[in-house]
Design a protein around this motif. Structure first.
Motif, PDB file in Angstrom:
ATOM      1  N   THR A 161       1.848  -3.271   9.518  1.00 46.12           N
ATOM      2  CA  THR A 161       0.817  -4.499   9.708  1.00 46.12           C
ATOM      3  C   THR A 161       0.764  -4.906   8.554  1.00 46.12           C
ATOM      4  OG1 THR A 161      -1.343  -3.445  10.126  1.00 46.12           O
ATOM      5  CG2 THR A 161      -0.713  -3.782  11.578  1.00 46.12           C
ATOM      6  N   GLU A 163      -2.575  -5.032   6.289  1.00 41.62           N
ATOM      7  CA  GLU A 163      -3.552  -4.065   5.280  1.00 41.62           C
ATOM      8  C   GLU A 163      -2.387  -2.875   5.417  1.00 41.62           C
ATOM      9  OE1 GLU A 163      -4.959  -1.781   9.948  1.00 41.62           O
ATOM     10  OE2 GLU A 163      -6.291  -2.748   8.567  1.00 41.62           O
ATOM     11  N   ARG A 166      -1.363  -1.626   0.735  1.00 44.67           N
ATOM     12  CA  ARG A 166      -3.308  -1.347   0.513  1.00 44.67           C
ATOM     13  C   ARG A 166      -3.883  -0.224   0.454  1.00 44.67           C
ATOM     14  NH1 ARG A 166      -6.220  -3.768  -3.047  1.00 44.67           N
ATOM     15  NH2 ARG A 166      -7.966  -3.395  -2.533  1.00 44.67           N
ATOM     16  N   LEU A 167      -3.364  -0.002   1.816  1.00 45.15           N
ATOM     17  CA  LEU A 167      -3.747   0.947   2.661  1.00 45.15           C
ATOM     18  C   LEU A 167      -2.982   2.848   2.186  1.00 45.15           C
ATOM     19  CD1 LEU A 167      -5.315   0.415   6.256  1.00 45.15           C
ATOM     20  CD2 LEU A 167      -6.743   1.184   3.459  1.00 45.15           C
ATOM     21  N   ARG A 199     -11.253   1.438   7.132  1.00 49.13           N
ATOM     22  CA  ARG A 199     -10.822   0.787   6.292  1.00 49.13           C
ATOM     23  C   ARG A 199      -9.988   0.253   7.443  1.00 49.13           C
ATOM     24  NH1 ARG A 199     -13.154   3.554   3.170  1.00 49.13           N
ATOM     25  NH2 ARG A 199     -14.236   2.950   1.465  1.00 49.13           N
ATOM     26  N   SER A 200      -9.700   0.661   9.126  1.00 53.64           N
ATOM     27  CA  SER A 200      -8.208   0.378   9.978  1.00 53.64           C
ATOM     28  C   SER A 200      -8.054   0.230  11.282  1.00 53.64           C
ATOM     29  CB  SER A 200      -7.043   1.186   8.739  1.00 53.64           C
ATOM     30  OG  SER A 200      -7.135   2.401   9.453  1.00 53.64           O
ATOM     31  N   TYR A 231      -3.759  -1.428  -6.850  1.00 57.13           N
ATOM     32  CA  TYR A 231      -4.615  -1.153  -6.577  1.00 57.13           C
ATOM     33  C   TYR A 231      -5.435  -2.256  -6.446  1.00 57.13           C
ATOM     34  CZ  TYR A 231      -8.185   0.165  -2.446  1.00 57.13           C
ATOM     35  OH  TYR A 231      -8.855  -0.728  -1.317  1.00 57.13           O
TER      36      TYR A 231
END
Length: 288
Positions: A161, A163, A166-167, A199-200, A231
Motif C-alpha cells: 500500500t 503508506e 514511509r513506514l 500508523r497502519s 523520511y
C-alpha cells in the motif's frame, strides 16, 4: 567466459545455486567475491548482485539468470566451465545438501544434454512453467529503502500500500536506534511493532515479516543519512521533533538509555537540523 557481461551473468547463476539450500554461507560468499575479483567486476557490478546476495532469488528470477547466461555460452567447453563453477560454489562450505544436489543435478543435465541454446532455454522453461516471468530488480528502490524493497519481495506487490514506503523508512530509523548498543531487545522490537501499528493497518502476517526484516537489516547495517533524507524530505519542524521523541521511546523501551543509543540519537537529531536543546528536551521527555 571472457566477456564482462558473461561473467556477471555467471555470478547471478552461482548466487542462485548458493541459495539452493535457503542459506548463503560465508564460504560461498567468499567464493563469489574471489570470482568477482578474478573477472574484474567493479563496484557497480557488485551493486547489481547485492539484492540477490541478501535475499534468495525467486524461481522465476533463477530462470531469467539461466536464460541470460545460456544465451551467452555456445560451446561445450563454456558449458562445462559453468558446471564446474556451480559444483565449486555448492562445495564451498565443505558440504552439499540434498537441495543443492537436486539443483546441481537439474542444471547439469540441462547444460550437458541440450544441443542448442533454443533447446537449453526450452528445458529451463520446463522447470518453471508454472511461474511468472521475473520482474526487473529495482536497484534505486533497493538503495533508497532497503526494508521496503525486501518487504515487497516477500509479501508480493499486490499487498503493498502507498503508506508502506514511509513506514519502512521509519522502521529502519527505529531499528538503527534499537541496534545502536549492539543488540535489539525484544521490548524494543515490541515498541517498534506498536509504533507501526499505530500508523497502519498491516495484516498480522505482513507485520511479522516487516518486523523480521527491520531486525535483520538493522543488524546488517542501514544507511542512516539516506533514511533520514528520504523520511524527512517533506516534514516540518514539529514532525521532526515528534520523530525524535518516537525514537527515544524505542531506545528507552528496554528500561535504559545506553550511551551508544544516546550518541545515535544525537546524530539523528543533528541530521534533522534540530538543536541541542531540542535533543535534551526529547531525552528528558523519554525519562519521564
Amino acid at each position: 567466459m571472457a566477456t564482462h557481461a558473461t561473467a556477471l551473468a555467471l555470478l547471478k547463476v552461482l548466487i542462485a545455486a548458493a541459495w539452493a539450500d535457503s542459506r548463503l554461507s560465508q564460504a560461498e560468499m567468499n567464493y563469489l567475491k574471489d570470482l568477482a575479483q578474478k573477472f574484474h567486476l567493479n563496484d557497480e557490478d557488485w551493486l547489481e548482485l547485492e539484492p540477490h546476495l541478501e535475499d534468495p532469488p525467486s524461481e522465476s528470477e533463477t530462470k531469467a539468470f539461466f536464460q541470460d547466461l545460456l544465451a551467452r555460452i555456445a560451446t561445450a567447453s563454456e558449458r562445462n566451465e559453468v558446471i564446474r563453477h556451480i559444483e565449486q560454489i555448492l562445495n564451498a562450505d565443505a558440504q552439499i545438501t540434498a537441495d543443492e544436489h537436486d539443483f546441481l543435478e537439474q542444471y547439469t543435465f540441462i547444460l550437458k544434454e541440450a544441443s542448442t541454446v533454443e533447446l537449453l532455454v526450452r528445458r529451463i522453461k520446463g522447470l518453471f512453467q508454472k511461474h511468472p516471468a521475473a520482474a526487473a530488480v529495482d536497484l534505486d528502490e533497493f538503495l533508497r529503502n532497503r526494508i521496503f524493497f525486501k518487504l515487497r519481495r516477500r509479501i508480493g506487490t499486490d499487498q503493498i500500500t502507498p503508506e508502506m514506503y514511509r513506514l519502512c523508512l521509519l522502521g529502519g530509523l527505529m531499528g538503527i536506534v534499537a541496534q545502536a548498543d549492539g543488540e535489539i531487545d525484544f521490548r524494543e522490537l515490541e515498541e517498534i511493532r506498536r509504533q507501526i501499528q499505530l500508523r497502519s493497518r498491516f495484516d498480522p502476517e505482513a507485520l511479522d515479516i516487516l518486523i523480521a526484516i527491520i531486525e535483520e537489516e538493522s543488524v546488517r547495517g542501514l544507511d542512516r543519512a539516506r533514511l533520514i533524507s528520504e523520511y524527512t524530505a517533506e516534514t516540518g519542524f514539529d514532525e521532526r521533533v515528534q520523530l525524535l521523541d518516537l525514537l527515544f521511546a524505542v531506545a528507552a523501551a528496554d528500561g535504559a538509555l545506553t550511551h551508544p543509543e544516546l550518541e545515535e540519537l544525537r546524530g539523528i537529531s543533528a541530521a534533522m537540523n534540530l538543536s541541542h536543546r531540542q535533543y535534551i528536551d526529547s531525552k528528558l521527555r523519554a525519562k519521564k
